[in-house]
Design an enzyme around this catalytic site. Structure first.
Site, PDB file in Angstrom:
ATOM      1  N   LYS A   1      -0.986  15.804  41.847  1.00 51.84           N
ATOM      2  CA  LYS A   1      -2.097  16.551  41.249  1.00 51.84           C
ATOM      3  C   LYS A   1      -3.248  15.648  40.816  1.00 51.84           C
ATOM      4  O   LYS A   1      -4.395  16.069  40.821  1.00 51.84           O
ATOM      5  CB  LYS A   1      -1.608  17.379  40.051  1.00 51.84           C
ATOM      6  CG  LYS A   1      -0.833  18.615  40.458  1.00 51.84           C
ATOM      7  CD  LYS A   1      -0.834  19.627  39.335  1.00 51.84           C
ATOM      8  CE  LYS A   1      -0.102  20.899  39.718  1.00 51.84           C
ATOM      9  NZ  LYS A   1       0.006  21.841  38.607  1.00 51.84           N
TER      10      LYS A   1
ATOM     11  N   LYS B   1       3.384  22.536  51.072  1.00 48.44           N
ATOM     12  CA  LYS B   1       3.909  23.813  50.565  1.00 48.44           C
ATOM     13  C   LYS B   1       2.800  24.842  50.347  1.00 48.44           C
ATOM     14  O   LYS B   1       1.645  24.480  50.122  1.00 48.44           O
ATOM     15  CB  LYS B   1       4.740  23.599  49.300  1.00 48.44           C
ATOM     16  CG  LYS B   1       3.953  23.388  48.043  1.00 48.44           C
ATOM     17  CD  LYS B   1       4.825  23.627  46.806  1.00 48.44           C
ATOM     18  CE  LYS B   1       3.902  23.797  45.608  1.00 48.44           C
ATOM     19  NZ  LYS B   1       4.483  24.223  44.389  1.00 48.44           N
TER      20      LYS B   1
ATOM     21  N   LYS C   1      -0.518  28.057  45.165  1.00 47.76           N
ATOM     22  CA  LYS C   1      -1.556  28.947  44.653  1.00 47.76           C
ATOM     23  C   LYS C   1      -2.812  28.191  44.268  1.00 47.76           C
ATOM     24  O   LYS C   1      -3.845  28.785  44.055  1.00 47.76           O
ATOM     25  CB  LYS C   1      -1.037  29.819  43.509  1.00 47.76           C
ATOM     26  CG  LYS C   1      -0.525  29.120  42.262  1.00 47.76           C
ATOM     27  CD  LYS C   1      -0.078  30.206  41.287  1.00 47.76           C
ATOM     28  CE  LYS C   1       1.009  29.809  40.332  1.00 47.76           C
ATOM     29  NZ  LYS C   1       0.688  28.738  39.387  1.00 47.76           N
TER      30      LYS C   1
HETATM   31  P1  AMP Z   1       3.645  27.037  40.561  1.00 43.60           P
HETATM   32  O1  AMP Z   1       2.904  27.798  41.609  1.00 43.60           O
HETATM   33  O2  AMP Z   1       3.666  25.576  40.850  1.00 43.60           O
HETATM   34  O3  AMP Z   1       3.251  27.389  39.162  1.00 43.60           O
HETATM   35  O4  AMP Z   1       5.167  27.460  40.701  1.00 43.60           O
HETATM   36  C1  AMP Z   1       5.778  28.562  40.084  1.00 43.60           C
HETATM   37  C2  AMP Z   1       7.198  28.709  40.592  1.00 43.60           C
HETATM   38  O5  AMP Z   1       7.180  29.053  41.988  1.00 43.60           O
HETATM   39  C3  AMP Z   1       8.035  27.424  40.497  1.00 43.60           C
HETATM   40  O6  AMP Z   1       9.380  27.759  40.240  1.00 43.60           O
HETATM   41  C4  AMP Z   1       7.903  26.828  41.852  1.00 43.60           C
HETATM   42  O7  AMP Z   1       8.964  25.968  42.189  1.00 43.60           O
HETATM   43  C5  AMP Z   1       7.885  28.078  42.741  1.00 43.60           C
HETATM   44  N1  AMP Z   1       7.094  27.821  43.944  1.00 43.60           N
HETATM   45  C6  AMP Z   1       5.778  27.496  44.000  1.00 43.60           C
HETATM   46  N2  AMP Z   1       5.365  27.350  45.273  1.00 43.60           N
HETATM   47  C7  AMP Z   1       6.467  27.582  46.044  1.00 43.60           C
HETATM   48  C8  AMP Z   1       6.697  27.565  47.450  1.00 43.60           C
HETATM   49  N3  AMP Z   1       5.728  27.298  48.308  1.00 43.60           N
HETATM   50  N4  AMP Z   1       7.940  27.840  47.885  1.00 43.60           N
HETATM   51  C9  AMP Z   1       8.932  28.130  47.014  1.00 43.60           C
HETATM   52  N5  AMP Z   1       8.784  28.156  45.682  1.00 43.60           N
HETATM   53  C10 AMP Z   1       7.580  27.879  45.191  1.00 43.60           C
END
Ligand code: AMP
Ligand code: TRP
Length: 333
Positions: free
Chosen positions: A119, A201, A204
């Site tokens: 990040k 990955k 968002k």
């Molecule tokens: P974040 O978007 O980083 O706030 O992630 C929120 C939750 O979603 C966390 O548990 C992440 O590990 C999961 N997560 C985020 N992006 C992915 C992805 N591309 N595939 C699977 N899990 C994800």
């Protein structure tokens, strides 16, 4: 004879209100949570103090907090069974994070965190201290509730391990205050990849939203994104993460959102091309999103607000108790 009291294990997880939630978040995190509600005592947070480790627009942040709450509800998190709350509504989170900054977390640990490196990019020196300290706040979230299980996507495993290390270090010094948590990561779909680049990955915070299917995407936009998703060279529909990562990612999405088994899908598409496959996948995604958004649209902002307030009351009581124990242990309470 003494009666054995069955106590359910405690689950804690959270998502940052920092962008549009996508099917990666749904598959990797939220869908797991829904299935855990019967068996465990679940606590799900909207982790807004984590979101501000990267600058947020105030209006958007406010909107995203309610949006995520509604997404939790639409996905099937039941506020009667599980606690849903906003992290910043409970000061014990930041208070415990401070204590753990002093007693538990070490610079050497934080220097290893890959998410910070990703990040902060090339500008590590100008990244905020909050972004660097983010995993300690996450440890506080988890440890305040006697959490045993933390269901997350693969990318968060390192942070949960740090929470374990911090808890063990603190317990060694001050007695058995914290339960040692454990990450649970689903086998398929732990890491849903971007639609246009299968080496990164689906995120968002991606600046190109054509990489992601947001849960609240316009249905026809989502269909187009799937039709434009990259596939690998060759013509056969095969699951092969090494040689066909893009196709394997699409197969995973198909299997999970369409409730199918990957080997069965591969069999069904034998002799058919990528075009047919993507058209059907687009239908599966559209059906899933339509159903999801129908539920989402029935939930008002006021409903979400009420859920957060009720959740705050329940979570606060648990968190306050743990913080008191910590304060007493270290000599300030
Ligand atoms: P974040 O978007 O980083 O706030 O992630 C929120 C939750 O979603 C966390 O548990 C992440 O590990 C999961 N997560 C985020 N992006 C992915 C992805 N591309 N595939 C699977 N899990 C994800
Ligand atoms: N860091 C997590 C993420 O980006 C969100 C999070 C904050 C979290 N606190 C948590 C997840 C506690 C599980 C438990 O996905």
């Amino acid at each position: 004879m003494e009666k054995k009291i069955e106590t359910k294990k405690i689950i804690f997880s959270g998502i940052q209100p920092s962008g549009n939630l996508n099917i990666g978040n749904y598959i990797g995190a939220i869908s797991q949570w829904v299935n855990m509600q019967e068996k465990y005592n679940c606590i799900f947070s909207v982790v807004d103090y984590h979101a501000i480790t990267v600058k947020q627009n105030p209006e958007e942040l406010r909107r995203h907090i309610l949006e995520i709450t509604k997404i939790y509800l639409a996905a099937g998190i039941d506020p009667e069974k599980s606690i849903i709350f906003q992290q910043s509504a409970i000061p014990a989170h930041t208070e415990l994070a401070w204590v753990l900054n002093c007693y538990g977390a070490r610079i050497a640990d934080l220097n290893k965190m890959t998410q910070f490196k990703d990040k902060s990019g090339k500008n590590q020196e100008s990244a905020s201290v909050g972004l660097y300290d983010y995993p300690v706040l996450m440890a506080a979230d988890i440890l305040l509730y006697n959490t045993e299980i933390v269901p997350v996507g693969e990318d968060q495993k390192q942070h949960v391990e740090l929470a374990r290390d911090i808890a063990k270090r603190f317990n060694n010094e001050y007695g058995d205050i914290f339960v040692i948590p454990q990450a649970v990561i689903r086998k398929d779909g732990a890491r849903i990849m971007s639609l246009l680049d299968a080496s990164k990955k689906m995120s968002k915070s991606d600046s190109n939203q054509n990489n992601c299917i947001a849960l609240l995407d316009d249905i026809e936009v989502a269909r187009k994104k799937i039709m434009r998703a990259v596939t690998d060279s060759g013509t056969d529909i095969e699951y092969d993460m090494e040689n066909k990562p893009a196709l394997s990612n699409l197969l995973t999405i198909y299997a999970i959102l369409g409730n199918r088994e990957i080997p069965r899908l591969v069999k069904d598409y034998r002799g058919k091309g990528y075009g047919d496959f993507k058209k059907d996948l687009a239908d599966v995604v559209v059906k899933f999103l339509t159903n999801f958004q129908d539920k989402y649209n029935k939930i008002s902002d006021a409903d979400a607000q009420k859920v957060l307030e009720a959740g705050k009351k329940r979570a606060e009581a648990i968190a306050a108790k743990k913080l008191t124990e910590v304060r007493q242990a270290i000599g300030i309470g």
